[in-house]
Design a protein around this motif. Structure first.
Motif, PDB file in Angstrom:
ATOM      1  N   ALA A  23       8.740   2.189   7.908  1.00  0.00           N
ATOM      2  CA  ALA A  23       9.155   2.841   6.529  1.00  0.00           C
ATOM      3  C   ALA A  23       8.403   4.147   6.309  1.00  0.00           C
ATOM      4  N   SER A  27       9.949   7.382   4.690  1.00  0.00           N
ATOM      5  CA  SER A  27       9.032   8.026   3.307  1.00  0.00           C
ATOM      6  C   SER A  27       8.536   9.298   3.556  1.00  0.00           C
ATOM      7  N   ALA A  62       6.290   3.993   1.357  1.00  0.00           N
ATOM      8  CA  ALA A  62       6.671   3.101   2.469  1.00  0.00           C
ATOM      9  C   ALA A  62       6.643   1.769   2.168  1.00  0.00           C
ATOM     10  N   ILE A  65       9.344   0.680   0.046  1.00  0.00           N
ATOM     11  CA  ILE A  65      10.540   0.848   0.990  1.00  0.00           C
ATOM     12  C   ILE A  65      10.636  -0.692   1.743  1.00  0.00           C
ATOM     13  N   ASP A  66       9.271  -1.190   2.197  1.00  0.00           N
ATOM     14  CA  ASP A  66       9.068  -2.200   2.750  1.00  0.00           C
ATOM     15  C   ASP A  66       9.521  -3.557   1.792  1.00  0.00           C
ATOM     16  N   ARG A  69      13.359  -3.953   1.614  1.00  0.00           N
ATOM     17  CA  ARG A  69      13.810  -4.348   2.694  1.00  0.00           C
ATOM     18  C   ARG A  69      13.442  -5.824   3.073  1.00  0.00           C
TER      19      ARG A  69
END
Length: 187
Positions: A23, A27, A62, A65-66, A69
């Protein structure tokens, strides 16, 4: 708990890669693209701190985003990995160098130097990441990014220098997304 004192370097590198994130380049691309667009439209009205936001925001983004996900993101046990420790120390080294960029930009009365310096110094962290992940793409990312940033600074018209430098960094992240080893390859 992993005992890194008895682990081989190749095992520590594999553990580092397994705990890293894909990520971050995504990002980074988002942040530097937003910075490029803002620099293009705002020009000299762009806040002087904008390059720092573009360089610092990818890490928390990031992590978010992790989470979205369902990826593990940063894990507490990875703090003991000496490869992770090297990477984190290198971030600190970069932070210590940033005041030099501020001083140079102020002495030269050139705000574009601030963006150039931040873009290159922020790219330095790809060197220990690439070494830690046993992946040459980290070093390639840094060298291509730095040379391209210098070219953008030297060749872009004065009113476009900051946007051009930010655009180059965004493009470097596209390379990183495509070329870097994926954590799943080490899990």
């Amino acid at each position: 708990m992993t005992d890194y004192n008895t682990m081989t370097l190749s095992s520590a590198r594999r553990a580092y890669l397994a705990s890293s994130t894909t990520a971050l380049p995504l990002s980074g691309f988002i942040c530097w693209t937003c910075f490029m667009v803002a620099a293009y439209f705002l020009g000299s009205d762009l806040p002087i701190y904008a390059p720092y936001v573009a360089a610092a925001a990818p890490v928390p983004m990031a992590l978010a985003i992790d989470k979205l996900r369902g990826e593990p993101g940063l894990r507490a046990d990875s703090r003991e990995n000496p490869v992770t420790q090297l990477f984190m120390r290198f971030i600190f080294v970069v932070a210590l160098l940033l005041p030099f960029v501020i001083i140079a930009a102020k002495a030269a009365a050139d705000a574009h130097l601030l963006t150039l310096g931040v873009a290159i110094l922020a790219g330095l962290v790809w060197v220990p990441h690439g070494w830690g992940a046993d992946d040459k793409s980290g070093f390639i990312h840094f060298v291509a990014r730095s040379c391209s940033c210098y070219a953008a600074y030297l060749l872009a018209p004065d009113n476009m220098k900051t946007a051009a430098i930010a655009g180059v960094v965004a493009l470097a992240y596209i390379y990183a997304m495509a070329a870097m080893k994926k954590p799943a390859s080490a899990r």
